[in-house]
Scaffold this motif. Structure first.
Motif, PDB file in Angstrom:
ATOM      1  N   ILE A  68      17.786  13.532  -1.816  1.00 26.81           N
ATOM      2  CA  ILE A  68      18.421  14.421  -0.829  1.00 26.81           C
ATOM      3  C   ILE A  68      17.364  15.102   0.031  1.00 26.81           C
ATOM      4  N   PHE A  69      16.313  15.604  -0.614  1.00 23.94           N
ATOM      5  CA  PHE A  69      15.251  16.268   0.147  1.00 23.94           C
ATOM      6  C   PHE A  69      14.500  15.287   1.028  1.00 23.94           C
ATOM      7  N   ALA A  70      14.335  14.059   0.541  1.00 21.80           N
ATOM      8  CA  ALA A  70      13.630  13.052   1.336  1.00 21.80           C
ATOM      9  C   ALA A  70      14.348  12.778   2.648  1.00 21.80           C
ATOM     10  N   PHE A  71      15.676  12.692   2.583  1.00 20.97           N
ATOM     11  CA  PHE A  71      16.451  12.339   3.769  1.00 20.97           C
ATOM     12  C   PHE A  71      16.888  13.541   4.606  1.00 20.97           C
ATOM     13  N   SER A  72      16.923  14.733   3.999  1.00 25.47           N
ATOM     14  CA  SER A  72      17.429  15.876   4.768  1.00 25.47           C
ATOM     15  C   SER A  72      16.621  17.150   4.566  1.00 25.47           C
ATOM     16  N   GLY A  73      15.485  17.047   3.868  1.00 23.56           N
ATOM     17  CA  GLY A  73      14.694  18.233   3.571  1.00 23.56           C
ATOM     18  C   GLY A  73      14.248  18.999   4.790  1.00 23.56           C
ATOM     19  N   ALA A  79       0.834  -1.209   0.000  1.00 19.67           N
ATOM     20  CA  ALA A  79       0.000   0.000   0.000  1.00 19.67           C
ATOM     21  C   ALA A  79       0.869   1.260   0.000  1.00 19.67           C
ATOM     22  N   PHE A  80       1.932   1.222   0.793  1.00 22.49           N
ATOM     23  CA  PHE A  80       2.848   2.363   0.863  1.00 22.49           C
ATOM     24  C   PHE A  80       3.561   2.565  -0.477  1.00 22.49           C
ATOM     25  N   ASP A 134       6.631   9.489   6.964  1.00 22.72           N
ATOM     26  CA  ASP A 134       5.686   8.380   7.160  1.00 22.72           C
ATOM     27  C   ASP A 134       6.375   7.016   7.083  1.00 22.72           C
ATOM     28  N   ALA A 135       7.570   6.995   6.462  1.00 20.18           N
ATOM     29  CA  ALA A 135       8.314   5.734   6.328  1.00 20.18           C
ATOM     30  C   ALA A 135       9.004   5.429   7.653  1.00 20.18           C
ATOM     31  N   LYS A 191      11.424   2.832   3.791  1.00 19.86           N
ATOM     32  CA  LYS A 191      12.382   3.770   3.192  1.00 19.86           C
ATOM     33  C   LYS A 191      12.907   3.218   1.866  1.00 19.86           C
ATOM     34  N   LEU A 192      13.185   1.913   1.824  1.00 26.51           N
ATOM     35  CA  LEU A 192      13.636   1.271   0.586  1.00 26.51           C
ATOM     36  C   LEU A 192      12.546   1.321  -0.485  1.00 26.51           C
TER      37      LEU A 192
END
Length: 215
Positions: free
Chosen positions: A57-62, A6-7, A138-139, A145-146
């Protein structure tokens, strides 16, 4: 397992909708009409790679970047709106289709437009960047995350395929077809620009008004 699926579906559909490679394709065609297939392919590839790197980059440090510089997503929306509006004006007047590139300037032109405006903000605009931050929050597991990263890879790969295939459409449409499509897309881009601008401006104005009321 069902939760991961679903994710993954949510990740793919949200990014594909926000990135909208089908909407980017006509603009890509008009901006690269004067280039040969090799250089158009290079632009599509570089724009896709830059977009993927930027989104990850934004996903991990945004959130950290926003907090560090004291900026908000709404500011991104306003800037994106201004850029889109100016681009829409050029498209509406068929300026992009008349861009002539000298042989000696091709490399610089390819490098310039592949990063801005194609990669940023057209492929990974405020919506996609915001989505990457929200989805990463949300992850709550490594698996999610993967899944998020794989989902982004799939969408960016599809974007590259669509842009790469657009080279065949140039011959089919011809100059008149490109100009008509460019003007129509110009109107759409300007409407999107207004939506982006005011969706970013409204929360900022509300915060200012609330601040005055509280004081």
């Amino acid at each position: 397992m069902n939760e991961l699926i679903a994710f993954g579906i949510l990740t793919f559909t949200s990014f594909f909708t926000l990135i909208n490679p089908l909407g980017t394709m006509p603009i890509f065609i008009t901006m690269t009409a004067e280039l040969d297939k090799e250089h158009r392919t290079k632009i599509a590839k570089k724009a896709s790679i830059v977009s993927f790197i930027t989104i990850v980059i934004f996903a991990f440090s945004g959130q950290l970047l926003f907090n560090f510089f004291g900026i908000s997503v709404n500011s991104f929306r306003i800037v994106g709106g201004v850029i889109f509006f100016l681009m829409g004006m050029d498209m509406l007047q068929a300026r992009l289709g008349k861009v002539k590139v000298k042989d000696s300037e091709i490399k610089t032109y390819v490098d310039d437009i592949s990063v801005t405006p194609l990669a940023i903000p057209m492929i990974c605009g405020p919506g996609a960047l915001t989505n990457s931050i929200v989805m990463m929050e949300d992850a709550d597991s490594i698996e999610k995350k993967l899944v998020l990263v794989v989902g982004v890879i799939l969408v960016i790969s599809l974007t590259y395929i669509i842009l790469y295939s657009s080279t065949k459409i140039i011959k089919a449409l011809g100059e008149t077809g490109l100009n008509v499509m460019m003007r129509l897309m110009g109107l759409i881009v300007m409407v999107i620009a207004v939506e982006f601008f005011f969706s970013g401006l409204k929360p900022i104005l509300l915060d200012i008004l609330n601040g005055w009321n509280n004081s």
